[in-house]
Design a protein around this motif. Structure first.
Motif, mmCIF file in Angstrom:
data_model
loop_
_atom_site.group_PDB
_atom_site.id
_atom_site.type_symbol
_atom_site.label_atom_id
_atom_site.label_comp_id
_atom_site.label_asym_id
_atom_site.label_seq_id
_atom_site.Cartn_x
_atom_site.Cartn_y
_atom_site.Cartn_z
ATOM 1 N N ALA A 244 0.834 -1.207 0.000
ATOM 2 C CA ALA A 244 0.000 0.000 0.000
ATOM 3 C C ALA A 244 0.865 1.253 0.000
ATOM 4 C CB ALA A 244 -0.923 -0.008 1.213
ATOM 5 N N GLN A 245 1.915 1.262 0.801
ATOM 6 C CA GLN A 245 2.807 2.415 0.875
ATOM 7 C C GLN A 245 3.411 2.716 -0.491
ATOM 8 O OE1 GLN A 245 5.561 1.022 3.805
ATOM 9 N NE2 GLN A 245 4.120 1.228 5.491
ATOM 10 N N GLU A 246 3.918 1.697 -1.136
ATOM 11 C CA GLU A 246 4.569 1.887 -2.433
ATOM 12 C C GLU A 246 3.574 2.353 -3.488
ATOM 13 O OE1 GLU A 246 6.296 -1.918 -3.098
ATOM 14 O OE2 GLU A 246 8.044 -1.542 -1.800
ATOM 15 N N ALA A 247 2.385 1.742 -3.504
ATOM 16 C CA ALA A 247 1.376 2.110 -4.490
ATOM 17 C C ALA A 247 0.881 3.540 -4.281
ATOM 18 C CB ALA A 247 0.200 1.133 -4.418
ATOM 19 N N LEU A 248 0.711 3.929 -3.029
ATOM 20 C CA LEU A 248 0.187 5.265 -2.733
ATOM 21 C C LEU A 248 1.213 6.362 -3.009
ATOM 22 C CD1 LEU A 248 -1.768 4.425 0.526
ATOM 23 C CD2 LEU A 248 -2.756 5.106 -1.674
ATOM 24 N N VAL A 249 2.466 6.100 -2.702
ATOM 25 C CA VAL A 249 3.517 7.080 -2.995
ATOM 26 C C VAL A 249 3.592 7.329 -4.501
ATOM 27 C CG1 VAL A 249 6.016 7.456 -2.996
ATOM 28 C CG2 VAL A 249 4.875 6.670 -0.912
ATOM 29 N N GLN A 250 3.473 6.260 -5.290
ATOM 30 C CA GLN A 250 3.492 6.404 -6.741
ATOM 31 C C GLN A 250 2.240 7.124 -7.234
ATOM 32 O OE1 GLN A 250 5.907 5.716 -9.078
ATOM 33 N NE2 GLN A 250 4.459 6.892 -10.309
ATOM 34 N N LEU A 251 1.088 6.786 -6.670
ATOM 35 C CA LEU A 251 -0.159 7.443 -7.053
ATOM 36 C C LEU A 251 -0.112 8.928 -6.704
ATOM 37 C CD1 LEU A 251 -3.067 7.433 -8.059
ATOM 38 C CD2 LEU A 251 -3.773 6.562 -5.805
ATOM 39 N N ALA A 252 0.414 9.249 -5.530
ATOM 40 C CA ALA A 252 0.531 10.650 -5.119
ATOM 41 C C ALA A 252 1.453 11.413 -6.066
ATOM 42 C CB ALA A 252 1.062 10.736 -3.689
ATOM 43 N N ALA A 253 2.520 10.767 -6.535
ATOM 44 C CA ALA A 253 3.446 11.407 -7.478
ATOM 45 C C ALA A 253 2.736 11.703 -8.792
ATOM 46 C CB ALA A 253 4.662 10.515 -7.714
ATOM 47 N N THR A 254 1.872 10.791 -9.224
ATOM 48 C CA THR A 254 1.110 10.991 -10.466
ATOM 49 C C THR A 254 0.170 12.186 -10.329
ATOM 50 O OG1 THR A 254 1.182 8.648 -11.041
ATOM 51 C CG2 THR A 254 -0.574 9.955 -12.028
ATOM 52 N N ILE A 255 -0.519 12.269 -9.188
ATOM 53 C CA ILE A 255 -1.440 13.385 -8.952
ATOM 54 C C ILE A 255 -0.666 14.701 -8.888
ATOM 55 C CG2 ILE A 255 -3.081 14.377 -7.317
ATOM 56 C CD1 ILE A 255 -3.825 11.499 -6.529
ATOM 57 N N SER A 256 0.478 14.685 -8.204
ATOM 58 C CA SER A 256 1.304 15.898 -8.090
ATOM 59 C C SER A 256 1.721 16.402 -9.464
ATOM 60 C CB SER A 256 2.550 15.608 -7.247
ATOM 61 O OG SER A 256 2.205 15.253 -5.924
ATOM 62 N N GLU A 257 2.123 15.480 -10.318
ATOM 63 C CA GLU A 257 2.541 15.863 -11.662
ATOM 64 C C GLU A 257 1.392 16.513 -12.427
ATOM 65 O OE1 GLU A 257 4.443 13.785 -15.701
ATOM 66 O OE2 GLU A 257 4.131 12.620 -13.881
ATOM 67 N N ARG A 258 0.207 15.968 -12.260
ATOM 68 C CA ARG A 258 -0.952 16.525 -12.979
ATOM 69 C C ARG A 258 -1.417 17.865 -12.401
ATOM 70 N NH1 ARG A 258 -4.198 10.801 -14.060
ATOM 71 N NH2 ARG A 258 -2.566 9.969 -15.426
#
Length: 263
Positions: A244-258
């Protein structure tokens, strides 16, 4: 270092370009700057820099501290206020809807996106596949910020002047693992969250429920919200929590980029 005019590119409005360069230089600096230091860093003539920074002060985008004959300049949070208004106009519920559903499907847990409003976390989006246990988390739900992983993930990255007012409104949880409600303990937890890049809440708000969340950022690297998962505490074991930690950190990075954050 910022440059008033990118190489090979002439600005349609040099005056505006210089004003933005001065503002960017103030924001990027780790310390207050004298007018001379500011002009040197921005690569702008001293007189021009003075006109710009005094205008920024007049419009409340910059402030100065006078020590003897020296004036030290720094940016204000007015720019952050503009960014916050813009963020509110962005439909966060759809900014990464597909990716949220993919994470929910992969982990077998509902994924939530939340923002800080006052001392509360407001859930603004949720992704859960049919058949998932439907926890009492839904768009529009409000929870106290220090009792959720979403709130901790956001608070850990707030500027000090925004964090301090929140610390006087810490609430005691009702779960069996509720932590002491005091500023020192909470600050220590936030320091850990800031270092690792994600937050965990395990049976603090209520029994048997655990959450993991990671913050996302808007342009200017200001924390804008957090994305997290909710599960039964027994199911969010060590291996599942790591996933969950790894998936959420990556998801948060995607949102930040957008939202405009430069990687």
């Amino acid at each position: 270092m910022v440059s008033s005019e990118p190489a090979g590119e002439r600005s349609p409005s040099p005056a505006v370009a210089r004003a933005l360069t001065v503002l960017e230089t103030l924001v990027e600096s780790d310390e207050e700057l004298t007018l001379t230091a500011l002009a040197k860093k921005a690569k702008i003539p001293l007189a021009t820099c003075a006109s710009i920074v005094y205008t920024l002060e007049q419009r409340d985008y910059a402030s100065r501290r006078v020590v003897g004959r020296s004036h030290f300049w720094r940016p204000t949070l007015r720019l952050y206020g503009l960014a916050t208004q813009l963020i509110r106009k962005v439909d966060l519920s759809s900014v990464a809807n597909r990716e949220m559903r993919q994470v929910a499907d992969r982990l077998g847990m509902p994924v939530h996106l939340g923002v800080l409003t006052g001392t509360s976390i407001v859930y603004v989006a949720k992704a859960a596949m049919p058949g998932f246990v439907q926890f009492d988390t839904y768009p529009g739900k409000v929870s106290h910020f220090n009792l959720t992983a979403l709130g901790k993930a956001i608070a850990a990255f707030l500027p000090e002047e925004e964090l301090v007012p929140l610390l006087g409104h810490l609430e005691q949880g009702y779960g069996p693992k509720a932590k002491p409600v005091d500023e020192a303990s909470f600050r220590a937890e936030l320091a850990k969250v800031h270092k690792q890049g994600y937050a965990v809440e395990d049976q603090e708000e209520q029994a048997d429920i655990a959450c993991v969340a990671a913050p996302f950022f808007a342009a200017g690297e200001q924390v804008a919200g957090a994305v997290g998962v909710t599960s039964f505490s027994r199911d969010l074991n060590r291996d599942k929590r790591k996933q969950a930690q790894e998936a959420l950190v990556q998801l948060a990075a995607t949102i930040s980029e957008r939202l405009g954050t430069i990687a």
